[in-house]
Design a protein around this motif. Structure first.
Motif, mmCIF file in Angstrom:
data_model
loop_
_atom_site.group_PDB
_atom_site.id
_atom_site.type_symbol
_atom_site.label_atom_id
_atom_site.label_comp_id
_atom_site.label_asym_id
_atom_site.label_seq_id
_atom_site.Cartn_x
_atom_site.Cartn_y
_atom_site.Cartn_z
ATOM 1 N N LEU B 98 1.087 12.694 -0.851
ATOM 2 C CA LEU B 98 0.233 12.312 0.279
ATOM 3 C C LEU B 98 -0.541 13.549 0.701
ATOM 4 O O LEU B 98 -0.112 14.300 1.555
ATOM 5 C CB LEU B 98 1.082 11.785 1.432
ATOM 6 C CG LEU B 98 2.041 10.653 1.076
ATOM 7 C CD1 LEU B 98 2.805 10.203 2.303
ATOM 8 C CD2 LEU B 98 1.305 9.487 0.461
ATOM 9 N N LEU B 99 -1.634 13.784 0.012
ATOM 10 C CA LEU B 99 -2.398 15.002 0.243
ATOM 11 C C LEU B 99 -3.699 14.715 0.977
ATOM 12 O O LEU B 99 -4.178 15.514 1.749
ATOM 13 C CB LEU B 99 -2.712 15.693 -1.089
ATOM 14 C CG LEU B 99 -1.497 16.136 -1.902
ATOM 15 C CD1 LEU B 99 -1.929 16.689 -3.239
ATOM 16 C CD2 LEU B 99 -0.708 17.185 -1.147
ATOM 17 N N ASP B 100 -4.285 13.571 0.689
ATOM 18 C CA ASP B 100 -5.578 13.244 1.259
ATOM 19 C C ASP B 100 -5.449 11.889 1.954
ATOM 20 O O ASP B 100 -5.151 10.894 1.315
ATOM 21 C CB ASP B 100 -6.622 13.193 0.138
ATOM 22 C CG ASP B 100 -7.984 12.775 0.652
ATOM 23 O OD1 ASP B 100 -8.119 12.544 1.875
ATOM 24 O OD2 ASP B 100 -8.907 12.665 -0.163
ATOM 25 N N PRO B 101 -5.683 11.837 3.258
ATOM 26 C CA PRO B 101 -5.493 10.579 3.981
ATOM 27 C C PRO B 101 -6.401 9.468 3.465
ATOM 28 O O PRO B 101 -6.059 8.292 3.544
ATOM 29 C CB PRO B 101 -5.835 10.936 5.418
ATOM 30 C CG PRO B 101 -6.535 12.240 5.369
ATOM 31 C CD PRO B 101 -6.091 12.924 4.138
ATOM 32 N N ASN B 102 -7.564 9.830 2.933
ATOM 33 C CA ASN B 102 -8.505 8.794 2.514
ATOM 34 C C ASN B 102 -8.628 8.719 1.002
ATOM 35 O O ASN B 102 -9.693 8.411 0.480
ATOM 36 C CB ASN B 102 -9.870 9.045 3.124
ATOM 37 C CG ASN B 102 -9.806 8.975 4.628
ATOM 38 O OD1 ASN B 102 -9.152 8.105 5.181
ATOM 39 N ND2 ASN B 102 -10.444 9.915 5.284
ATOM 40 N N LEU B 103 -7.536 9.014 0.312
ATOM 41 C CA LEU B 103 -7.583 9.036 -1.149
ATOM 42 C C LEU B 103 -8.198 7.755 -1.702
ATOM 43 O O LEU B 103 -7.695 6.655 -1.472
ATOM 44 C CB LEU B 103 -6.171 9.183 -1.716
ATOM 45 C CG LEU B 103 -6.063 8.854 -3.208
ATOM 46 C CD1 LEU B 103 -6.776 9.897 -4.042
ATOM 47 C CD2 LEU B 103 -4.626 8.738 -3.627
ATOM 48 N N GLY B 104 -9.287 7.927 -2.432
ATOM 49 C CA GLY B 104 -9.892 6.795 -3.128
ATOM 50 C C GLY B 104 -10.413 5.708 -2.209
ATOM 51 O O GLY B 104 -10.778 4.639 -2.660
ATOM 52 N N MET B 105 -10.442 5.983 -0.909
ATOM 53 C CA MET B 105 -10.913 4.961 0.026
ATOM 54 C C MET B 105 -12.432 4.986 0.060
ATOM 55 O O MET B 105 -13.047 6.016 0.250
ATOM 56 C CB MET B 105 -10.359 5.252 1.418
ATOM 57 C CG MET B 105 -10.642 4.149 2.378
ATOM 58 S SD MET B 105 -9.182 3.211 2.752
ATOM 59 C CE MET B 105 -8.489 4.175 4.070
ATOM 60 N N ASN B 106 -13.010 3.829 -0.161
ATOM 61 C CA ASN B 106 -14.463 3.746 -0.172
ATOM 62 C C ASN B 106 -14.941 3.013 1.080
ATOM 63 O O ASN B 106 -14.631 1.844 1.264
ATOM 64 C CB ASN B 106 -14.914 3.006 -1.430
ATOM 65 C CG ASN B 106 -16.400 3.102 -1.635
ATOM 66 O OD1 ASN B 106 -17.173 3.146 -0.683
ATOM 67 N ND2 ASN B 106 -16.808 3.159 -2.887
ATOM 68 N N PRO B 107 -15.700 3.683 1.953
ATOM 69 C CA PRO B 107 -16.074 3.076 3.238
ATOM 70 C C PRO B 107 -16.956 1.842 3.095
ATOM 71 O O PRO B 107 -17.046 1.044 4.021
ATOM 72 C CB PRO B 107 -16.808 4.199 3.962
ATOM 73 C CG PRO B 107 -17.189 5.178 2.919
ATOM 74 C CD PRO B 107 -16.185 5.059 1.823
ATOM 75 N N ASP B 108 -17.616 1.695 1.957
ATOM 76 C CA ASP B 108 -18.497 0.538 1.794
ATOM 77 C C ASP B 108 -17.759 -0.705 1.311
ATOM 78 O O ASP B 108 -18.318 -1.794 1.313
ATOM 79 C CB ASP B 108 -19.625 0.871 0.816
ATOM 80 C CG ASP B 108 -20.605 1.850 1.432
ATOM 81 O OD1 ASP B 108 -20.905 1.680 2.618
ATOM 82 O OD2 ASP B 108 -21.032 2.782 0.740
ATOM 83 N N LEU B 109 -16.515 -0.504 0.872
ATOM 84 C CA LEU B 109 -15.743 -1.653 0.410
ATOM 85 C C LEU B 109 -14.965 -2.242 1.577
ATOM 86 O O LEU B 109 -14.698 -1.563 2.565
ATOM 87 C CB LEU B 109 -14.756 -1.227 -0.678
ATOM 88 C CG LEU B 109 -15.375 -0.755 -1.981
ATOM 89 C CD1 LEU B 109 -14.274 -0.294 -2.917
ATOM 90 C CD2 LEU B 109 -16.167 -1.871 -2.617
ATOM 91 N N THR B 110 -14.586 -3.503 1.441
ATOM 92 C CA THR B 110 -13.773 -4.101 2.487
ATOM 93 C C THR B 110 -12.350 -3.555 2.389
ATOM 94 O O THR B 110 -11.965 -2.940 1.392
ATOM 95 C CB THR B 110 -13.708 -5.625 2.317
ATOM 96 O OG1 THR B 110 -12.988 -5.909 1.125
ATOM 97 C CG2 THR B 110 -15.084 -6.230 2.233
ATOM 98 N N GLY B 111 -11.591 -3.802 3.444
ATOM 99 C CA GLY B 111 -10.203 -3.359 3.452
ATOM 100 C C GLY B 111 -9.447 -3.912 2.257
ATOM 101 O O GLY B 111 -8.727 -3.197 1.563
ATOM 102 N N ARG B 112 -9.648 -5.204 2.000
ATOM 103 C CA ARG B 112 -8.925 -5.830 0.895
ATOM 104 C C ARG B 112 -9.301 -5.207 -0.449
ATOM 105 O O ARG B 112 -8.456 -4.937 -1.289
ATOM 106 C CB ARG B 112 -9.220 -7.333 0.873
ATOM 107 C CG ARG B 112 -8.241 -8.130 0.031
ATOM 108 C CD ARG B 112 -8.661 -9.572 -0.092
ATOM 109 N NE ARG B 112 -8.808 -10.257 1.188
ATOM 110 C CZ ARG B 112 -7.784 -10.753 1.880
ATOM 111 N NH1 ARG B 112 -6.557 -10.641 1.422
ATOM 112 N NH2 ARG B 112 -7.980 -11.351 3.026
ATOM 113 N N GLU B 113 -10.599 -4.958 -0.635
ATOM 114 C CA GLU B 113 -11.034 -4.344 -1.895
ATOM 115 C C GLU B 113 -10.429 -2.957 -2.065
ATOM 116 O O GLU B 113 -10.046 -2.558 -3.162
ATOM 117 C CB GLU B 113 -12.565 -4.261 -1.936
ATOM 118 C CG GLU B 113 -13.228 -5.607 -2.183
ATOM 119 C CD GLU B 113 -14.737 -5.568 -1.962
ATOM 120 O OE1 GLU B 113 -15.438 -6.235 -2.703
ATOM 121 O OE2 GLU B 113 -15.203 -4.871 -1.029
ATOM 122 N N ASN B 114 -10.332 -2.240 -0.938
ATOM 123 C CA ASN B 114 -9.720 -0.918 -1.012
ATOM 124 C C ASN B 114 -8.250 -0.992 -1.400
ATOM 125 O O ASN B 114 -7.746 -0.152 -2.139
ATOM 126 C CB ASN B 114 -9.868 -0.191 0.325
ATOM 127 C CG ASN B 114 -11.132 0.645 0.385
ATOM 128 O OD1 ASN B 114 -11.339 1.511 -0.450
ATOM 129 N ND2 ASN B 114 -11.975 0.366 1.355
#
Lengths: 292, 272
Positions: B98-114
Motif C-alpha cells: 500500500l504505497l500509493d493511495p490512488n494506485l491505478g485509479m483513473n478519475p475519468d472512470l466510474t467507481g465500478r470500472e475502477n
C-alpha cells in the motif's frame, strides 16, 4: 473479521506454492535473460488488463463526445477526401491509381509514426504505476501497442471505402498482410521496450526520434510512389527500413506481393530492432524504475 | 509460510541533472574516453546503506525516521520496485504494497470500472472480481455514485473508495506506507476495524509511520532509519524510546490487550 473477504485461493490442499520474489544485483547474463523472459511471459499473461487499458485510453479520449472513437474514422476520412480533391484539381493526378495508394500509405504511416513516438513515453507516462506496484514492463509496452492498433482499426473503414469506390481488390496476394502485420506487432513491442527505456534515461531522445521519423516520411515512398524514382536509384530502396517495413503490409493490400528483397530487408531490420531491444531489456529492466 | 530476508542491501539514486542526463554529455564523455571515470564519479544519492533483517511469519516491523531517511525507498525495495545495487532480498508469500493511495485509479472512470480495473491488476478471476466489487461497494457506501465518474466524487468518497480497494486484498506480506494512517478522523473510525483485520490477517507486516502510538501497538520490532542507514534495530519500545529521546508512558493494559492500535487510530477522532 466482518467487512473483509479473502480474495485468494482457499487455504489448504489446492493452494498454489507461494510466490517468491528474489532481488540481487550483479546477476549473470543468463539470469537476467531469464528475468527478461519472465517479464514478457507474465506480461502476456496479463493480456486482459492490457487490452482493457488500451481500450480505455481510446474511450476516455473521446468520452462525452457524440461520435466517440469514430472521430478517428471521420477525421481520417476528411483528410483523405481533402487530399484526393487537392491532387485531382491542382496536380491533375489520375486519382484512380493514386488515391488508394495514398490513403493506405498515410493511414499505415500514421500508425507507425504514432507508435514510435508513443513508444518513447510508454514508461515515463506510467511513472505512478511503476513506482507503486511491481508489474511486468511488458504491460506498458502492450498497452501502447493495443491503443495504436485500435486507432488503426478505426481507420480501416476509410480504406475499405476508398477501395470500394476505386474498385481495388487485393486478391490472394492480400493474405501476405497477415505475417506482415504479425511482424509489425512484434516490432511494436520491441520498439516500445527499446525507446521506452532509452527515452526514460536520455530525455533528449524523443525529439531526435521525432525528427528521424519526419525525415523517414519524406525519404520513403509514402506520398510518392516508388515507380516515380529513377531506375538508377530504385534498387537502393530496400536499404530504407521505413520503406520495406511499410511495404510488407501496404503491398499485399494493394494486390502486390512484396519482392523477396523487401521481405528480407523488413525481416532483417526487425531482427535487429528485436535484438537490440532484448539486450536493453536484459540489461536495463531493473534500472527503469530509477530513470522515470 | 511467508518470510522476508534482506541482507546488506544498498540502493543508490543516480542524480541525473539537466545536463548530465543528456545524450550529448554521455556521447561527449564517451568520445573523450571518460565514461569509466564518469561512471565512478557519477553523483548518486545513497538512499539505503547496509540494511539487513530477517522476518518470519508473525513478525511486525515498523520503520521510523525523519523525512528522507529511506523508509519509503525500503518499502519499495521490498515491493520489488527498486532493485538494490548491493545485497540480496528474498520475499516469500503473496505481497500487497500500500504505497500509493490512488494506485491505478483513473478519475475519468466510474467507481465500478475502477474496481474492475483493480481486479485485473491483481490478476483476479471473474468470480473474485465480482466479490471484490461487492465488498468494495459495501464498504465505501457509494450508493449510486458507483456508476459515476470518480472525478465527481467528494474527497471523502474518493478516500473511501481508495481505501476500500486497497484493503480488500488479504495478502501474506503487507507493506504499508505512512499515508495510510493519515485519513480524516471520522473516516478512520470506520476504517479502523477493516485495517486491523487486514493487518492481523497478514503474516508479516512492514509499516512506515510517524504515529508513534500505532507503531507501539502494532509493531513488535522497529528499525530506526537515519540517512539511509539503520541507526537502531530492536524491540519496538526500546527503539522508539531511543528515537524519541524520552521514555514512553506504559500502554493502558486493558485497551492494548483488547484492541491493538484502536486507541492510537481513534486518537485523532477523540479531538472532535
Amino acid at each position: 473479521m466482518e467487512g473483509s473477504i479473502s480474495l485468494a485461493m482457499p487455504e489448504g490442499a489446492a493452494s498454489p506454492p507461494e510466490p517468491v520474489l528474489e532481488l540481487r544485483p550483479n546477476l549473470s547474463f543468463a539470469a537476467r535473460n531469464a528475468l527478461a523472459a519472465r517479464d514478457v511471459r507474465e506480461g502476456i499473461g496479463l493480456w486482459r488488463l492490457i487490452w482493457k487499458l488500451g481500450w480505455l485510453d481510446i474511450l476516455l479520449r473521446y468520452r462525452g463526445s457524440v461520435l466517440g472513437p469514430f472521430w478517428l474514422t471521420l477525421s481520417t476520412a476528411i483528410m483523405i477526401a481533402a487530399l484526393g480533391f487537392l491532387y485531382a484539381k491542382l496536380f491533375h493526378v489520375n486519382l484512380h491509381a493514386y488515391l488508394p495508394f495514398l490513403a493506405l500509405s498515410i493511414i499505415l504511416w500514421n500508425f507507425l509514426s504514432t507508435l514510435v513516438s508513443e513508444a518513447c513515453t510508454c514508461f515515463t507516462q506510467a511513472e505512478g504505476t511503476i513506482r507503486s506496484i511491481r508489474m511486468p514492463f511488458f504491460l506498458y509496452a502492450g498497452r501502447m501497442l493495443v491503443r495504436n492498433v485500435l486507432v488503426l482499426a478505426h481507420n480501416l473503414p476509410v480504406i475499405a471505402a476508398i477501395f470500394l469506390i476505386f474498385s481495388v481488390w487485393p486478391g490472394m496476394a492480400g493474405l501476405y498482410v497477415l505475417p506482415a502485420f504479425a511482424l509489425w506487432l512484434v516490432d511494436g513491442i520491441a520498439v516500445a521496450f527499446l525507446l521506452g527505456a532509452f527515452c526514460a534515461r536520455f530525455r533528449d531522445v524523443p525529439p531526435i526520434v521525432a525528427s528521424v521519423m519526419q525525415i523517414g516520411f519524406f525519404v520513403s515512398p509514402i506520398i510518392w510512389q516508388p515507380t516515380t524514382l529513377s531506375p538508377r536509384w530504385r534498387p537502393l530502396l530496400p536499404i530504407n527500413p521505413f520503406y520495406t517495413l511499410l511495404e510488407v503490409v501496404r503491398g499485399p493490400l494493394l494486390g502486390q506481393a512484396p519482392a523477396p528483397v523487401v521481405w528480407l530487408s523488413a525481416v532483417g531490420y526487425s531482427a535487429a530492432i528485436c535484438g537490440l531491444s532484448w539486450l536493453l531489456l536484459v540489461r536495463a529492466r531493473h534500472r527503469v524504475a530509477f530513470w522515470i | 509460510m511467508a518470510s522476508i530476508s534482506v541482507r546488506g542491501i544498498a540502493v543508490d539514486f543516480p542524480l541525473y541533472h539537466g545536463s548530465s542526463r543528456s545524450l550529448k554529455k554521455t556521447v561527449l564523455a564517451a568520445a573523450s574516453g571518460r565514461v569509466g571515470k564518469d561512471r565512478q564519479h557519477r553523483v548518486v544519492v545513497q538512499a539505503l546503506r547496509d540494511i539487513g533483517f530477517e522476518l518470519r511469519s508473525g513478525d511486525r516491523l515498523g520503520l521510523v525516521g525523519g523525512n528522507g531517511a529511506g523508509k519509503t525507498t525500503l518499502l519499495r525495495v521490498l515491493a520489488g520496485i527498486y532493485e538494490p545495487v548491493l545485497g540480496h532480498v528474498r520475499i516469500e508469500g503473496r505481497l500487497t504494497a500500500l504505497l500509493d493511495p490512488n494506485l491505478g485509479m483513473n478519475p475519468d472512470l466510474t467507481g465500478r470500472e475502477n474496481i474492475l480495473l483493480r481486479g485485473l491488476y491483481g490478476g483476479l478471476s471473474a468470480e473474485a472480481t465480482k466479490r471484490l466489487e461487492e465488498n468494495v461497494q459495501a464498504f465505501s457506501e457509494l450508493g449510486d455514485f458507483v456508476d459515476l465518474p470518480v472525478r465527481l466524487y467528494s474527497s471523502g468518497m474518493m478516500v473511501r473508495l481508495g481505501f476500500a480497494l486497497a484493503t480488500a486484498m488479504r495478502p501474506q506480506v503487507l507493506l504499508m506506507d505512512e499515508w495510510f494512517l493519515a485519513g480524516d478522523a471520522a473516516f478512520m473510525e470506520k476504517a479502523r476495524a477493516r485495517l486491523e483485520d487486514m493487518v492481523r490477517g497478514a503474516e508479516i507486516l512492514v509499516l512506515s509511520s510517524h504515529v508513534i502510538e500505532v507503531m507501539r501497538a502494532w509493531c513488535t520490532r522497529v528499525i530506526w532509519l537515519d540517512q539511509g542507514q539503520a541507526r537502531a534495530d530492536g524491540p519496538a519500545e526500546q527503539v522508539l524510546e531511543a528515537y524519541l529521546g524520552y521514555k514512553l508512558p506504559p500502554l493502558p493494559p486493558l485497551e492494548a490487550a483488547a484492541l491493538p492500535g484502536a486507541e492510537a487510530l481513534s486518537g485523532a477522532a477523540a479531538h472532535r
